[in-house]
Design a protein around this motif. Structure first.
Motif, PDB file in Angstrom:
ATOM      1  N   ARG A  12      37.112  41.339  40.970  1.00 35.94           N
ATOM      2  CA  ARG A  12      37.251  39.696  41.268  1.00 35.94           C
ATOM      3  C   ARG A  12      36.668  39.163  40.066  1.00 35.94           C
ATOM      4  NH1 ARG A  12      34.743  40.119  46.157  1.00 35.94           N
ATOM      5  NH2 ARG A  12      36.689  41.080  47.590  1.00 35.94           N
ATOM      6  N   HIS A  13      35.733  39.640  39.498  1.00 41.18           N
ATOM      7  CA  HIS A  13      35.085  38.881  38.265  1.00 41.18           C
ATOM      8  C   HIS A  13      35.877  39.224  36.781  1.00 41.18           C
ATOM      9  CE1 HIS A  13      32.059  37.101  35.717  1.00 41.18           C
ATOM     10  NE2 HIS A  13      31.843  38.285  35.085  1.00 41.18           N
ATOM     11  N   GLY A  27      40.062  38.946  38.314  1.00 42.09           N
ATOM     12  CA  GLY A  27      40.500  37.377  38.707  1.00 42.09           C
ATOM     13  C   GLY A  27      40.749  37.752  40.330  1.00 42.09           C
TER      14      GLY A  27
END
Ligand code: HEM
Length: 385
Positions: free
Chosen positions: A238-239, A242
């Protein structure tokens, strides 16, 4: 680089994506996920002088006897595969297969290369790297491009839950292999790499593999390292990529995604219903649960706990591996390992490491001690403290 190579595969199954995120080497450095950040810090460049350093690596591992097996493999020539085609792959962890009747089998996966295993000695690697530091990527790309498709056979090893406690090691300990004498290899499939990506960024850089990508019937085992990996990859992705990275074509399942969740950054699912929750009076939202078969696996003799495992048996399999090597491979291992240990300034740290290798195999430890000019008494004294 002397390092494990990743070996990650994604299966786009009819029930969603299943990833086996493994390595070329069949064991790991530590057995508890909580020490992973510390291990990575010790391997990474110093925060002060920005250089990778055996002083930092062995300072850490002199306190981690369970690393003896993996370090022995990494410092053997298996630590530098000649290329990506000529190495095996392993799930490293055990997973659980649960059948329709709810019966559980523990399973480990092994990918065996059909190109033959080939490693480089440190001297050979220095020559190859001097010519082309990207040689392994070039080798894989060029061979696939010219139609010389590499392939691997997929094997499984299976243990029954009632047998887990029958050995002198814990089969859910990631620093151990399952010897073929207790769990024979059964071939279940073959993978052939028959095309290169059209766009490296879209299909490789943005791809996301995660040990938590499982399909019904396959569950994580209680392996303490795997338990930590289950959440870590998606957090990172997710980091790194995205929100909604799972919707990118390379990551999206080929099967329809039946979820009432929607939106969030980069969402492209274009849901038009007002019902973004479940259950609901909406006809399809009520029936969905019936289609999903929850597996219920019961276990009696294993539990997920924070305390250390029983039967750590840190040295035996390291010794088994050492004894399985040819004399040439043993000589390479001693040279590679004593070379890095000689750079360790705190001699007691190096001596402690030699003691661990001695506990794995007396010949192994004796040869290292000789290469480093350590006496047996000096090494033994550290273990009496
Ligand atoms: C607690 C232990 C571990 C943690 C917390 C951890 C965490 C991570 C994270 C956060 C990534 C980056 C994921 C991404 O950005 O997509 C990664 C990559 C990777 N890890 Fe681990 N890891 C652990 C142990 C292992 C082990 C034991 C193996 C092999 C069995 C392994 C194999 C890999 C591979 C192959 C990749 C690259 C996947 C790719 O090609 O995208 N890791 N790991």
């Amino acid at each position: 680089m002397r390092d494990p190579r990743g070996f990650a595969t994604k299966f786009y199954t009819e029930q969603g994506n299943y990833d086996i995120v493994g390595n070329n080497l069949p064991v790991f450095f530590i057995r508890d996920a909580i020490k992973f950040p510390d291990m990575v810090h010790a391997f990474k460049p110093s925060p002060i002088y920005n250089k990778q350093d055996p002083n930092r690596v062995f300072d850490f591992f002199s306190h981690i006897p369970e690393g003896t097996h993996m370090l022995t493999r990494v410092y053997s020539d298996f630590g530098i595969p000649a290329n990506y085609r000529q190495m095996d792959g392993s799930s490293v962890h055990a997973f659980k297969w649960v059948n329709e009747a709810g019966e559980v089998s523990y399973v480990k996966y092994t990918w065996k290369t059909n190109q033959g295993v080939k490693n480089l000695t440190a001297d050979e690697a220095a020559k190859v790297q001097a010519q082309d530091f990207q040689h392994a990527t070039v080798d894989l790309y060029d061979n696939i491009k010219k139609g010389n498709f590499p392939s691997w056979d997929l094997f499984v090893q299976i243990l029954k839950p009632e047998d887990l406690d029958k050995f002198d090691f814990n089969p859910l300990d990631v620093t151990k292999v399952w010897p073929e004498s207790i769990a024979p290899l059964t071939k279940v499939g073959k993978m052939t790499l028959n095309r290169v990506p059209d766009n490296f960024f879209e299909e490789v850089e943005q791809s996301a593999f995660a040990p938590a990508n499982l399909v019904p019937g396959i569950e994580p085992s209680e392996d303490k390292l795997l338990q930590g990996r289950l959440f870590s990859y998606t957090d990172t992705q997710r980091h790194r990529i995205g929100g909604n990275f799972q919707q990118l074509p390379i990551n999206a399942p080929k099967a329809a995604v039946n979820t009432y969740n929607q939106d969030g950054a980069f969402s492209n699912r274009h849901k038009t219903s007002d019902v973004n929750y479940q259950p609901s009076v909406a006809a399809d939202a009520l029936t969905d649960n019936a289609q999903y078969k929850y597996s219920v696996s019961k276990f009696t003799n294993v539990t997920t706990v924070q305390q250390k495992i029983t039967k750590p048996n840190d040295f035996k399999q390291a010794g088994d591996f050492y004894r399985s090597l040819s004399e040439t491979d043993k000589a390479s291992l001693i040279k590679n390992l004593s070379g890095d240990l000689a750079a360790v300034k705190n001699k007691d740290v190096a001596r402690k490491m030699v003691g661990y290798f001695y506990l794995a195999d007396a010949d192994y430890g004796t040869r290292l001690a000789k290469a480093l000019n350590f006496s047996r008494e000096e090494v033994e004294a550290l273990f009496r403290k």
